[in-house]
Structures are given as structure tokens and as C-alpha cells.
Write an enzyme that holds these catalytic residues in place. Structure first.
Site, PDB file in Angstrom:
ATOM      1  N   TYR A   1       0.849  -1.196   0.000  1.00 35.96           N
ATOM      2  CA  TYR A   1       0.000   0.000   0.000  1.00 35.96           C
ATOM      3  C   TYR A   1       0.880   1.239   0.000  1.00 35.96           C
ATOM      4  CZ  TYR A   1      -3.623   3.304   1.508  1.00 35.96           C
ATOM      5  OH  TYR A   1      -4.501   4.369   1.591  1.00 35.96           O
TER       6      TYR A   1
ATOM      7  N   ASP B   1       9.271   2.816   0.411  1.00 34.04           N
ATOM      8  CA  ASP B   1       8.176   3.441   1.152  1.00 34.04           C
ATOM      9  C   ASP B   1       8.318   2.986   2.606  1.00 34.04           C
ATOM     10  OD1 ASP B   1       5.867   4.250   2.350  1.00 34.04           O
ATOM     11  OD2 ASP B   1       4.545   3.661   0.705  1.00 34.04           O
TER      12      ASP B   1
ATOM     13  N   LYS C   1       4.071   8.632   9.828  1.00 33.94           N
ATOM     14  CA  LYS C   1       3.683   7.854  11.010  1.00 33.94           C
ATOM     15  C   LYS C   1       4.630   8.027  12.201  1.00 33.94           C
ATOM     16  CE  LYS C   1       0.857   4.857   8.229  1.00 33.94           C
ATOM     17  NZ  LYS C   1      -0.400   4.240   8.454  1.00 33.94           N
TER      18      LYS C   1
HETATM   19  C1  LIG Z   1       3.452   1.968   3.435  1.00 29.07           C
HETATM   20  C2  LIG Z   1       2.453   3.095   3.375  1.00 29.07           C
HETATM   21  N1  LIG Z   1       2.632   4.080   2.490  1.00 29.07           N
HETATM   22  C3  LIG Z   1       1.784   5.113   2.400  1.00 29.07           C
HETATM   23  C4  LIG Z   1       0.692   5.193   3.234  1.00 29.07           C
HETATM   24  C5  LIG Z   1      -0.249   6.350   3.114  1.00 29.07           C
HETATM   25  O1  LIG Z   1      -0.102   7.154   4.236  1.00 29.07           O
HETATM   26  P1  LIG Z   1      -1.280   8.163   4.678  1.00 29.07           P
HETATM   27  O2  LIG Z   1      -2.405   7.318   5.139  1.00 29.07           O
HETATM   28  O3  LIG Z   1      -0.647   8.993   5.750  1.00 29.07           O
HETATM   29  O4  LIG Z   1      -1.610   8.983   3.467  1.00 29.07           O
HETATM   30  C6  LIG Z   1       0.470   4.188   4.188  1.00 29.07           C
HETATM   31  C7  LIG Z   1      -0.689   4.240   5.095  1.00 29.07           C
HETATM   32  O5  LIG Z   1      -0.965   3.346   5.858  1.00 29.07           O
HETATM   33  C8  LIG Z   1       1.366   3.099   4.247  1.00 29.07           C
HETATM   34  O6  LIG Z   1       1.184   2.095   5.129  1.00 29.07           O
END
Ligand SMILES: Cc1ncc(COP(=O)(O)O)c(C=O)c1O
Length: 412
Positions: free
Chosen positions: A141, A234, A262
Site C-alpha cells: 500500500y 516506502d 507515522k
Molecule cells: C506503506 C504506506 N505508504 C503510504 C501510506 C499512506 O499514508 P497516509 O495514510 O498517511 O496517506 C500508508 C498508510 O498506511 C502506508 O502504510
């Protein structure tokens, strides 16, 4: 604050005006319980019931909910204005703090959510290479924005939209490959010679729960280098959780760019893209545009500085890992005592359970059922993943293991 104390009343009131009663679709499951307070490893709902929390807001509360040091720093910074709309010393200090724990990076741009940081990284990669295609992996994700929001389609070359409402043109340049298939990644580079701008991956997919096989990360590094594409990690979940700052050091592979969010802000909304200086060429001259009204706001910057200060020496991470390792062991033993064969995979600060002994994708229905049963015993985890924080203590441990035993007992 109203004195109404029923989950049902609050949820009904929420759902009358907000679809599903929640402000993120990730929260639709469990929306009928409405939470009023988080402190340390605990959450309280509006009826005063206490829950041990292993979801931690889906990652941010690495220091526990409402960490006093961060809260103090944010309050002190906020009184001088939240969004000055200009460069601030707080931004400079937060950037320096970030780079002090991401030694391989030279530049940082702050954004406000993980999705935005990913979008920024992809724009930088496309600008630097002059190419369009981005490769990503099934089960991972990267946020809800259209270009990365895809699921497997008819073939690797035709991912399908993850949701209604996406224009096909938005994911036209996205290729979605199975995780851990290095040969297919190589073939895809050959098939799309000089068209691939970047490979983006969660090097450790904590919420999806599939470890990279030996050589996959290093092989991806090599292929991206050979084909002139950028490797983007990521680290929105892994960053500041698996290690102070970047988890890339732990994994032994250095990306070109990485995204963070996060845990880096302990709950305050902040994210960033970081990497070598050359990938940011053109940003200062406005040829490559990265913007955002809330980027670098005072609360976010103070939260980053305080979080890095608290965690830089690694002692917090060692303590969280000790808690998580003990929890992994005790859950497996507790399950075995009830005749349930269970394995715990991943990292102590973010591990996931498998019922079949295999490290399988998160379609593991038994684990999802267990999450629902656990909630009835006042333990909250997300999908099949358990996140630990610096605030989890002996009381939380005993409470959680007892709840786990009871939940397994309910699953007959
Ligand atoms: C690996 C990863 N990248 C990007 C995101 C997107 O982050 P946000 O929800 O702060 O937009 C998430 C959200 O859980 C994530 O787990």
C-alpha cells in the site's frame, strides 16, 4: 464535551453526517466503537471501556499515545503560530534531526501525509529520469491517490483500479508485479526498456505481512541501477519504527529515495521524502514543483525534533523490541497450549501472525477472525499485525496475553 456516553449514540450521530461514521475507509471495520482518549498503550471508548492498543493509529503512536515530551514540545512551538508560510528555524532543526538518523540521505522535503510523500517521491523520480512508468508490488500500500491505488488486473501490464472513481489514465503508467519475483522484475525492465522511472516498494510490508526473500531487495537495487531507474523505499510504516530513522540500514540496501510518516511524528500529521541531493535537482528552481500549505507547520516540526531526540540513541527501540519479542513468544506459546499452531513473523516492533506456519499474504481469514474476537476482549490490532510502542509495559503484556487466550478459547 457532551455527556452522552453510549458508543451506539455517538456512532449513529457520526453516521448521519459522515459516510460510515468515520473519516477514513480504513476505519470502517470497528466504526461502531467510538474512542475518546488514548494514553500510553491504552485507548478508552466513550463508555469508559479500556483497550490495549496494538494498532497505534496504524503506526504513528510508536512512543505510545500522548507522549508527554512530544506533547510539551508541540505545545511550546504552537504558541508562536502554526503555519507561518515561510521558512522557520523549526523546519531547519527538524530537517537536520531527520538527516542525523537517515545517514544515507542528503535532502529532505516535508509533506503532511504518507500519500503526499509518495506522490512527491514519484514526481522526483519521473522528473529525474524523464520517464513515466512506476513499478509497484501486489499486496503493498502506498496511499489512496489514484496512480498507486491498484490491484492485480488481467496481467502485470494491466493493473485494475482499487476503487471506483479512478480514471484509467491515472494508473496507465503503473505496473503491478508479484512481490519477491526477481526474474519477473528483470523481464519487466527488459520489456519496458528506458521507460521505467522507479520501482517503489515497502521493503518490509508490516501490514501485509510478507518478508522479502533473500536477495530480492539487493536484486531490485541492482536492476534499478542497471536500468537507470530509481529505487524508492516506502518507509511510511517501517521508518522510525524498525530503527531510529531509516530502516534501510537494517536491511542492508540503500534506496535512492525514501518516504517517511507515522512514527516520525509520534501522532502529529507529518511526512517526508528524503534522498540524495541530485534527485531534488530542479525543485529549488521550481522546475519540479512540490508544494503543500501545511508542510513544515510548527506542531509537525516540533513533533519530529522531539521524537528524534527521544529515540536517536536506540535505547527506546531496544526496549520496544524486547517487549515485542516477549509478546511474540508468549502469543505463540499461549496458542500452542490450546492446540493452535501459530507462527509470529516480522520484527518485534511490528509482527504478524500466521496460522498455517507460512508467511502468507493477509488473506489469512483465521487471523482476521481472531482480530474481531480480540476486540471483544479489549485488545485492538490491525489486520493480522501487532505494533508495540515504548509505552507498552508489564500490565499491558499480562492483559493482552490473557485476552489472547480468552479470544482463542472463543474461536471453537
Ligand atoms: C506503506 C504506506 N505508504 C503510504 C501510506 C499512506 O499514508 P497516509 O495514510 O498517511 O496517506 C500508508 C498508510 O498506511 C502506508 O502504510
Amino acid at each position: 464535551m457532551s455527556t452522552i456516553t453510549s458508543n451506539e449514540t455517538w456512532h449513529t450521530r457520526a453516521a448521519e453526517r459522515t459516510p460510515g461514521g468515520v473519516h477514513s475507509n480504513a476505519r470502517l471495520v470497528g466504526a461502531e466503537t467510538v474512542f475518546v482518549r488514548g494514553e500510553g498503550p491504552w485507548l478508552w471508548d466513550v463508555e469508559g471501556q479500556r483497550y490495549a492498543d496494538y494498532m497505534l493509529g496504524r503506526g504513528p503512536a510508536y512512543l505510545g499515545h500522548s507522549p508527554a515530551t512530544v506533547l510539551d514540545a508541540v505545545q511550546a512551538a504552537s504558541v508562536n503560530g502554526m503555519c507561518l508560510g515561510h521558512a522557520t528555524p523549526l523546519e531547519v532543526e527538524a530537517t537536520e534531526a531527520m538527516l542525523s538518523v537517515i545517514p544515507w540521505a542528503e535532502r529532505v522535503r516535508f509533506t503532511s501525509s504518507g500519500t503526499e510523500a509518495v506522490q512527491a517521491a514519484l514526481r522526483l523520480a519521473r522528473a529525474a529520469t524523464g520517464r513515466s512508468i512506476v513499478i509497484q508490488f501486489e499486496g503493498q500500500y502506498h496511499g489512496w491517490v489514484d496512480g498507486v491505488s491498484v490491484v492485480p488486473g488481467a496481467s502485470a501490464h494491466q493493473p485494475a483500479p482499487a476503487t471506483k472513481g479512478q480514471a484509467p489514465s491515472s494508473y496507465h503508467d503503473t505496473l503491478l508485479l508479484p512481490w519477491n519475483d526477481l526474474a519477473l522484475l528483470e523481464q519487466t525492465f527488459l520489456d519496458h526498456s528506458e521507460q521505467i522511472a522507479a520501482v517503489i516498494m515497502e521493503p518490509i510490508n508490516i501490514f501485509g505481512g510478507v518478508m522479502p526473500v533473500d536477495g530480492f531487495l539487493a536484486g531490485s537495487r541492482l536492476l534499478t541501477e542497471q536500468h537507470g531507474a530509481l529505487l524508492i523505499f516506502d518507509e511510511v510504516v517501517t521508518g522510525f519504527r524498525l530503527a531510529p530513522g531509516s530502516a534501510a540500514g537494517l536491511l542492508g540496501v540503500t534506496p535512492d529515495l525514501a518516504t517517511y510518516a507515522k512514527a516520525m511524528g509520534s501522532g502529529w500529521p507529518v511526512s517526508a521524502v528524503a534522498g540524495a541531493a541530485r534527485w531534488f535537482d530542479g525543485v529549488a528552481s521550481d522546475q519540479v514543483r512540490l508544494s503543500g500549505t501545511y508542510n513544515g507547520n510548527a506542531a509537525a516540526m516540533a513533533a519530529v525534533i522531539a521524537t528524534v531526540d527521544m529515540t536517536r540513541d536506540g535505547s527506546v527501540h531496544r526496549a520496544v523490541d524486547t517487549y515485542g519479542r516477549t509478546l511474540m513468544e508468549r502469543l505463540v506459546v499461549t496458542a500452542a497450549e490450546q492446540g493452535v499452531a501459530l507462527s509470529a513473523n516480522g520484527f518485534p516492533s511490528g509482527f504478524w501472525l500466521s496460522f498455517d506456519g507460512l508467511d502468507t499474504p493477509d488473506s489469512d481469514a483465521a487471523a482476521f477472525r481472531l482480530a474481531a474476537l480480540l476486540r471483544a476482549h479489549h485488545v485492538i490490532m490491525y489486520r493480522r499485525t501487532w505494533l508495540s510502542s515504548a509505552a507498552h509495559d508489564a500490565e499491558a503484556m499480562e492483559f493482552s496475553v490473557a485476552a489472547f487466550a480468552a479470544a482463542l478459547g472463543d474461536d471453537d
